[in-house]
Design a protein around this motif. Sequence first.
Motif, PDB file in Angstrom:
ATOM      1  N   ASP A 125       0.830  -1.207   0.000  1.00 27.18           N
ATOM      2  CA  ASP A 125       0.000   0.000   0.000  1.00 27.18           C
ATOM      3  C   ASP A 125       0.865   1.258   0.000  1.00 27.18           C
ATOM      4  OD1 ASP A 125      -2.210  -1.597   0.036  1.00 27.18           O
ATOM      5  OD2 ASP A 125      -2.558  -1.431   2.202  1.00 27.18           O
ATOM      6  N   ALA A 126       1.923   1.241   0.799  1.00 28.92           N
ATOM      7  CA  ALA A 126       2.813   2.412   0.838  1.00 28.92           C
ATOM      8  C   ALA A 126       3.458   2.659  -0.513  1.00 28.92           C
ATOM      9  CB  ALA A 126       3.883   2.213   1.915  1.00 28.92           C
ATOM     10  N   ALA A 127       3.856   1.570  -1.202  1.00 30.89           N
ATOM     11  CA  ALA A 127       4.470   1.734  -2.522  1.00 30.89           C
ATOM     12  C   ALA A 127       3.465   2.301  -3.531  1.00 30.89           C
ATOM     13  CB  ALA A 127       5.017   0.387  -3.007  1.00 30.89           C
ATOM     14  N   ARG A 128       2.201   1.811  -3.475  1.00 22.77           N
ATOM     15  CA  ARG A 128       1.191   2.322  -4.400  1.00 22.77           C
ATOM     16  C   ARG A 128       0.907   3.799  -4.156  1.00 22.77           C
ATOM     17  NH1 ARG A 128      -1.662  -2.328  -3.109  1.00 22.77           N
ATOM     18  NH2 ARG A 128      -3.235  -1.063  -2.052  1.00 22.77           N
ATOM     19  N   TYR A 129       0.723   4.157  -2.896  1.00 26.86           N
ATOM     20  CA  TYR A 129       0.402   5.556  -2.597  1.00 26.86           C
ATOM     21  C   TYR A 129       1.591   6.477  -2.888  1.00 26.86           C
ATOM     22  CZ  TYR A 129      -4.034   4.223  -0.503  1.00 26.86           C
ATOM     23  OH  TYR A 129      -5.303   3.747  -0.311  1.00 26.86           O
ATOM     24  N   GLU A 130       2.796   5.974  -2.703  1.00 29.57           N
ATOM     25  CA  GLU A 130       3.957   6.792  -3.056  1.00 29.57           C
ATOM     26  C   GLU A 130       4.006   7.018  -4.567  1.00 29.57           C
ATOM     27  OE1 GLU A 130       8.840   6.731  -2.554  1.00 29.57           O
ATOM     28  OE2 GLU A 130       7.619   5.038  -1.880  1.00 29.57           O
ATOM     29  N   ARG A 131       3.655   5.992  -5.321  1.00 28.83           N
ATOM     30  CA  ARG A 131       3.617   6.137  -6.778  1.00 28.83           C
ATOM     31  C   ARG A 131       2.535   7.124  -7.202  1.00 28.83           C
ATOM     32  NH1 ARG A 131       1.473   2.576 -10.921  1.00 28.83           N
ATOM     33  NH2 ARG A 131       2.694   2.780 -12.822  1.00 28.83           N
ATOM     34  N   ILE A 132       1.368   7.050  -6.558  1.00 27.92           N
ATOM     35  CA  ILE A 132       0.293   8.003  -6.855  1.00 27.92           C
ATOM     36  C   ILE A 132       0.725   9.422  -6.519  1.00 27.92           C
ATOM     37  CG2 ILE A 132      -2.026   8.711  -6.153  1.00 27.92           C
ATOM     38  CD1 ILE A 132      -2.736   5.755  -5.853  1.00 27.92           C
ATOM     39  N   LEU A 133       1.409   9.578  -5.386  1.00 25.76           N
ATOM     40  CA  LEU A 133       1.857  10.918  -4.983  1.00 25.76           C
ATOM     41  C   LEU A 133       2.872  11.474  -5.975  1.00 25.76           C
ATOM     42  CD1 LEU A 133       1.799  13.169  -2.886  1.00 25.76           C
ATOM     43  CD2 LEU A 133       3.588  11.954  -1.623  1.00 25.76           C
ATOM     44  N   ARG A 134       3.761  10.636  -6.450  1.00 28.53           N
ATOM     45  CA  ARG A 134       4.737  11.102  -7.442  1.00 28.53           C
ATOM     46  C   ARG A 134       4.035  11.525  -8.728  1.00 28.53           C
ATOM     47  NH1 ARG A 134       7.983   6.555  -5.955  1.00 28.53           N
ATOM     48  NH2 ARG A 134       7.376   5.559  -7.916  1.00 28.53           N
ATOM     49  N   TYR A 135       2.988  10.796  -9.110  1.00 26.41           N
ATOM     50  CA  TYR A 135       2.254  11.155 -10.317  1.00 26.41           C
ATOM     51  C   TYR A 135       1.517  12.483 -10.125  1.00 26.41           C
ATOM     52  CZ  TYR A 135      -1.451  11.098 -13.825  1.00 26.41           C
ATOM     53  OH  TYR A 135      -2.319  11.452 -14.828  1.00 26.41           O
ATOM     54  N   GLU A 136       0.888  12.667  -8.963  1.00 34.36           N
ATOM     55  CA  GLU A 136       0.125  13.893  -8.721  1.00 34.36           C
ATOM     56  C   GLU A 136       1.017  15.128  -8.700  1.00 34.36           C
ATOM     57  OE1 GLU A 136      -1.943  13.264  -5.120  1.00 34.36           O
ATOM     58  OE2 GLU A 136      -3.388  11.834  -5.954  1.00 34.36           O
ATOM     59  N   VAL A 180     -11.088   9.407 -15.166  1.00 30.74           N
ATOM     60  CA  VAL A 180     -10.511   8.553 -14.127  1.00 30.74           C
ATOM     61  C   VAL A 180      -9.233   7.949 -14.681  1.00 30.74           C
ATOM     62  CG1 VAL A 180     -10.885   6.603 -12.581  1.00 30.74           C
ATOM     63  CG2 VAL A 180     -12.816   8.037 -13.251  1.00 30.74           C
ATOM     64  N   VAL A 181      -8.155   8.048 -13.914  1.00 30.23           N
ATOM     65  CA  VAL A 181      -6.846   7.583 -14.378  1.00 30.23           C
ATOM     66  C   VAL A 181      -6.150   6.837 -13.245  1.00 30.23           C
ATOM     67  CG1 VAL A 181      -6.621   9.512 -15.990  1.00 30.23           C
ATOM     68  CG2 VAL A 181      -5.698   9.722 -13.671  1.00 30.23           C
ATOM     69  N   THR A 182      -4.998   6.274 -13.582  1.00 33.21           N
ATOM     70  CA  THR A 182      -4.012   5.780 -12.627  1.00 33.21           C
ATOM     71  C   THR A 182      -2.668   6.373 -13.044  1.00 33.21           C
ATOM     72  OG1 THR A 182      -3.401   3.810 -13.906  1.00 33.21           O
ATOM     73  CG2 THR A 182      -5.297   3.608 -12.438  1.00 33.21           C
ATOM     74  N   PRO A 183      -1.620   6.185 -12.266  1.00 34.59           N
ATOM     75  CA  PRO A 183      -0.309   6.663 -12.721  1.00 34.59           C
ATOM     76  C   PRO A 183       0.125   6.066 -14.051  1.00 34.59           C
ATOM     77  CG  PRO A 183      -0.245   6.233 -10.371  1.00 34.59           C
ATOM     78  CD  PRO A 183      -1.573   5.743 -10.859  1.00 34.59           C
ATOM     79  N   ASP A 184      -0.456   4.925 -14.450  1.00 26.54           N
ATOM     80  CA  ASP A 184      -0.100   4.315 -15.738  1.00 26.54           C
ATOM     81  C   ASP A 184      -0.808   4.993 -16.899  1.00 26.54           C
ATOM     82  OD1 ASP A 184       1.608   2.438 -14.582  1.00 26.54           O
ATOM     83  OD2 ASP A 184      -0.071   1.096 -14.137  1.00 26.54           O
ATOM     84  N   GLY A 185      -2.110   5.246 -16.750  1.00 21.84           N
ATOM     85  CA  GLY A 185      -2.838   5.821 -17.865  1.00 21.84           C
ATOM     86  C   GLY A 185      -4.322   5.932 -17.611  1.00 21.84           C
ATOM     87  N   LEU A 186      -5.086   6.004 -18.708  1.00 27.33           N
ATOM     88  CA  LEU A 186      -6.517   6.256 -18.648  1.00 27.33           C
ATOM     89  C   LEU A 186      -7.280   5.015 -18.217  1.00 27.33           C
ATOM     90  CD1 LEU A 186      -8.755   8.371 -19.239  1.00 27.33           C
ATOM     91  CD2 LEU A 186      -8.850   7.446 -21.568  1.00 27.33           C
ATOM     92  N   VAL A 187      -8.279   5.220 -17.342  1.00 24.43           N
ATOM     93  CA  VAL A 187      -9.131   4.139 -16.859  1.00 24.43           C
ATOM     94  C   VAL A 187     -10.528   4.240 -17.441  1.00 24.43           C
ATOM     95  CG1 VAL A 187     -10.217   3.134 -14.811  1.00 24.43           C
ATOM     96  CG2 VAL A 187      -7.833   3.844 -14.736  1.00 24.43           C
ATOM     97  N   GLY A 188     -11.136   5.425 -17.400  1.00 23.59           N
ATOM     98  CA  GLY A 188     -12.501   5.606 -17.902  1.00 23.59           C
ATOM     99  C   GLY A 188     -13.053   6.927 -17.423  1.00 23.59           C
ATOM    100  N   ARG A 189     -14.380   6.960 -17.213  1.00 23.46           N
ATOM    101  CA  ARG A 189     -15.025   8.185 -16.758  1.00 23.46           C
ATOM    102  C   ARG A 189     -16.175   7.846 -15.829  1.00 23.46           C
ATOM    103  NH1 ARG A 189     -19.810   9.529 -19.550  1.00 23.46           N
ATOM    104  NH2 ARG A 189     -20.294   8.100 -21.271  1.00 23.46           N
ATOM    105  N   VAL A 190     -16.566   8.821 -15.018  1.00 18.98           N
ATOM    106  CA  VAL A 190     -17.658   8.652 -14.058  1.00 18.98           C
ATOM    107  C   VAL A 190     -18.988   8.760 -14.803  1.00 18.98           C
ATOM    108  CG1 VAL A 190     -18.758   9.581 -11.990  1.00 18.98           C
ATOM    109  CG2 VAL A 190     -16.258   9.593 -12.184  1.00 18.98           C
TER     110      VAL A 190
END
Length: 315
Positions: A125-136, A180-190
Amino acid sequence: MPRQRTVRLPRPLVSQHRPRRVRGSAGRSRAQRRLVVAALILLALALTTIYLREAEDDALHGAQQRGSEILTPLAVAGERMARPFRDAYSYVEGLADARADAERMRRELERLRRQVIANETAVADAARYERILRYETGPRFPDDFDPVVARVTQVPSSPFRQEIVVAAGTSAGIGINDPVVTPDGLVGRVIRVSATRAKIRLLTDQQSAVSAVVVGSSAEGIRSGAQGIVQAASSAGAGLTLDRVGKEEVVNSGDLVVTSGFRTSEFASLFPPKIAIGAVRSVGQQDIDLFKRIQVEPIVDFESLTEVIVLAPKQ
């Protein structure tokens, strides 16, 4: 005639006294026991004193030796007879202790296993959130949006209905058609939202479509820039297709496909530009086709989504 009355005389009072118990015999028996105990104590003291003062070859020492010689075989026989029972008792006691130790070790092992799983989950979880933070905070994040990180609570119910639900809604600033995205790319829309929940239509759903552009270099060193529409393939699980790309456009396998983010005076894309979609897997065309047949491999792993980032437009 007058009745004759009978006069009853009162009965003499009879004194009821219980006979007293005779305690003389009980007292005498207690006194006799005390005398016997005292006599035995005095006899033991006398024998001990005599035994300690006499020589080793005197009568008491000889009696002790003869008694020991007589009782030793009996003691050995008793020891041999009692040994199987003592061994059986020791075995049963040891077996019970071993079972208790095994149960205690099993509980400890289970606790350590849960602790290891919790630690590994926390590290992941820490690795995922750190990756998200770097992307943001990185240069790839769109400037006109605020990030809303949401946890996925419901995955697609079937291959033909590619929708997920996240634990965030209007209270977090999410609205309809937010990308809606992730650090990798596009996911979709709400596509639907409440105060605490939001439903997201994935890019792999048959009803999804997004304008895209191919970013890559041709064999002649010219940037491609071919534009088209990314949609889900006709068969479930076959990935994405890039449609409406003219036959004259140069598209190579391995080229990156990103959102175009077009804007005109009347229309604008729902998605910001330069959000990664996937990589070109194959390119084909026939003489009778009006457009190229381009297969795109999604860059996002839609099977393992745990958190997503909803792009809420800044006010």
